[in-house]
Design a protein around this motif. Structure first.
Motif, PDB file in Angstrom:
ATOM      1  N   GLU A   1       0.838  -1.222   0.000  1.00 28.72           N
ATOM      2  CA  GLU A   1       0.000   0.000   0.000  1.00 28.72           C
ATOM      3  C   GLU A   1       0.863   1.258   0.000  1.00 28.72           C
ATOM      4  O   GLU A   1       0.556   2.238  -0.681  1.00 28.72           O
ATOM      5  N   THR A   2       1.952   1.226   0.774  1.00 29.98           N
ATOM      6  CA  THR A   2       2.839   2.391   0.852  1.00 29.98           C
ATOM      7  C   THR A   2       3.560   2.606  -0.480  1.00 29.98           C
ATOM      8  O   THR A   2       3.683   3.740  -0.952  1.00 29.98           O
ATOM      9  N   ILE A   3       4.023   1.515  -1.066  1.00 29.65           N
ATOM     10  CA  ILE A   3       4.725   1.630  -2.353  1.00 29.65           C
ATOM     11  C   ILE A   3       3.778   2.218  -3.403  1.00 29.65           C
ATOM     12  O   ILE A   3       4.129   3.141  -4.139  1.00 29.65           O
ATOM     13  N   GLU A   4       2.551   1.704  -3.425  1.00 32.42           N
ATOM     14  CA  GLU A   4       1.566   2.202  -4.394  1.00 32.42           C
ATOM     15  C   GLU A   4       1.331   3.700  -4.194  1.00 32.42           C
ATOM     16  O   GLU A   4       1.343   4.481  -5.149  1.00 32.42           O
ATOM     17  N   LYS A   5       1.170   4.093  -2.932  1.00 30.47           N
ATOM     18  CA  LYS A   5       0.911   5.500  -2.626  1.00 30.47           C
ATOM     19  C   LYS A   5       2.089   6.366  -3.085  1.00 30.47           C
ATOM     20  O   LYS A   5       1.906   7.414  -3.710  1.00 30.47           O
ATOM     21  N   LYS A   6       3.304   5.906  -2.782  1.00 27.67           N
ATOM     22  CA  LYS A   6       4.483   6.701  -3.129  1.00 27.67           C
ATOM     23  C   LYS A   6       4.657   6.810  -4.646  1.00 27.67           C
ATOM     24  O   LYS A   6       4.968   7.883  -5.164  1.00 27.67           O
ATOM     25  N   VAL A   7       4.468   5.690  -5.357  1.00 25.71           N
ATOM     26  CA  VAL A   7       4.650   5.730  -6.811  1.00 25.71           C
ATOM     27  C   VAL A   7       3.576   6.605  -7.452  1.00 25.71           C
ATOM     28  O   VAL A   7       3.845   7.360  -8.393  1.00 25.71           O
ATOM     29  N   ARG A   8       2.360   6.540  -6.897  1.00 26.88           N
ATOM     30  CA  ARG A   8       1.290   7.397  -7.445  1.00 26.88           C
ATOM     31  C   ARG A   8       1.592   8.877  -7.266  1.00 26.88           C
ATOM     32  O   ARG A   8       1.046   9.710  -7.981  1.00 26.88           O
ATOM     33  N   GLN A   9       2.466   9.181  -6.317  1.00 24.77           N
ATOM     34  CA  GLN A   9       2.795  10.595  -6.071  1.00 24.77           C
ATOM     35  C   GLN A   9       3.842  11.163  -7.034  1.00 24.77           C
ATOM     36  O   GLN A   9       4.121  12.360  -6.999  1.00 24.77           O
ATOM     37  N   ILE A  10       4.431  10.320  -7.873  1.00 28.91           N
ATOM     38  CA  ILE A  10       5.356  10.866  -8.885  1.00 28.91           C
ATOM     39  C   ILE A  10       4.569  11.897  -9.705  1.00 28.91           C
ATOM     40  O   ILE A  10       3.493  11.595 -10.217  1.00 28.91           O
ATOM     41  N   PRO A  11       5.089  13.133  -9.786  1.00 26.64           N
ATOM     42  CA  PRO A  11       4.286  14.191 -10.425  1.00 26.64           C
ATOM     43  C   PRO A  11       4.158  13.994 -11.940  1.00 26.64           C
ATOM     44  O   PRO A  11       5.126  14.166 -12.675  1.00 26.64           O
ATOM     45  N   THR A  12       2.954  13.623 -12.382  1.00 22.35           N
ATOM     46  CA  THR A  12       2.745  13.389 -13.815  1.00 22.35           C
ATOM     47  C   THR A  12       1.568  14.193 -14.355  1.00 22.35           C
ATOM     48  O   THR A  12       1.052  13.898 -15.426  1.00 22.35           O
TER      49      THR A  12
END
Ligand code: TRP
Length: 324
Positions: A211-222
């Motif tokens: 869950e944390t990995i998903e949250k962090k990767v989703r935060q990559i500014p795109t």
């Protein structure tokens, strides 16, 4: 004699994905090739070159040993040590410092960066950082160093010191070269610079749950219009895709070019692949953390084996320098 390999990681917190891909994977590859004698270190003395928490250092440095073991470093194949357990490192560093100018050390980009981060802590220890690193490597006469590409300026210093010592005192230090891995540069999740423990929000911990990995990767500014020139955030996301889902890269790239890419889909595919890579590590880490006596034994054995090699180098250097 087998060629020696040395690498070290600072004890400023747990390993993150950048350390894992940039250094640890290379360390494993060399350990398991059986062609080298591998020595892997937690460089705790380097930790004191910038402000640190002395209450937390003992725990932090032990966590790195556990991370090392969980990642697959094997005490039957590699010597695993704390830098401060082998005083020959700091002793050789002082001898080497006689061959280096102050100006050369002051002009290193790594020194300048650290001074910018900690303007109140422009110390001699920090200035000597690269010389201690050279000593770490040269005290074992190691020729190959698996580290990230950002360490190249430091390896340059190590080669220079090896050359100067060999010229001045007729020693036989090898000029150490970097062993590169394909994940040698893992970008920051913030889309700028590299993944780093000292930049909050830039890194994925090896122990992060899915869950944390998903949250962090989703935060990559795109947040950007598709097509045209990629923003740094989008470029970062594609770099992750290249590292973790190389087989799917082409189809995502095509979707991006056509303007039909849903970033969140690519992000979740990357997050899943990262987690798949980390899951076995996390399981093994749990097992090892439950065996404190085993960890103590690894550290004790490593120290004995390392000092045997390092003290022979010091003996030779002292003789050649006229000190013994
Ligand atoms: N400077 C290295 C880093 O920050 C850590 C280090 C210290 C090291 N001594 C070393 C790496 C010797 C390789 C070999 O990553």
């Amino acid at each position: 004699m087998k060629k020696r390999v040395f690498s070290g990681i600072r004890a400023t917190g747990r390993l993150h994905l950048g350390n894992y891909l940039g250094a640890v994977k290379g360390m494993l590859q060399l350990q398991n090739s059986h062609q080298y004698e591998t020595i892997y270190c937690v460089v705790d003395v380097h930790t004191i070159t910038t402000p640190y928490d002395k209450e937390r250092l003992p725990q932090n440095k032990r966590e790195i040993i556990v991370d090392y073991l969980a990642a697959g470093l094997d005490p039957d194949k590699s010597i695993i040590i704390y830098q401060s357990d082998v005083p020959e490192h700091t002793e050789l560093a002082f001898y080497l410092s006689s061959q280096m100018s102050i100006a050369r050390m002051q002009h290193l980009p790594t020194f300048k960066d650290k001074i910018k981060q900690h303007p109140q802590h422009s110390t001699m220890a920090l200035l000597n950082y690269p010389i201690l690193m050279a000593a770490d490597i040269l005290v074992y006469k190691a020729g190959l160093v698996p580290v990230g590409i950002d360490q190249e300026p430091h390896l340059e210093v190590a080669r220079e010191l090896a050359r100067k010592m060999n010229q001045t005192y007729k020693t036989d230090f090898p000029e150490p070269v970097r062993f590169a891995t394909k994940g040698e540069y893992v970008p920051s999740l913030k889309g700028e610079g590299k993944m780093s423990k000292s930049v909050e929000g830039s890194y994925i911990n090896l122990t992060d749950p899915y869950e944390t990995i998903e949250k962090k990767v989703r935060q990559i500014p795109t947040a950007t219009a598709a097509g045209g020139k990629m923003t740094p955030g989008v470029e970062t996301l594609f770099k992750y895709a290249r590292l973790f889902i190389p087989d799917q890269l082409k189809s995502y790239q095509q979707a991006y070019d056509q303007g039909s890419l849903k970033f969140v889909e690519l992000k979740d595919a990357v997050a899943q692949a990262i987690y798949a890579d980390l899951k076995p590590f996390q399981a093994k880490r749990q097992q090892i953390a439950n065996r404190p006596a085993y960890i103590d034994d690894v550290i004790r054995t490593g120290k004995l084996k390392a000092r045997e090699i390092a003290s022979a180098t010091i003996k030779e250097v002292k003789e050649k320098m006229g000190l013994a």
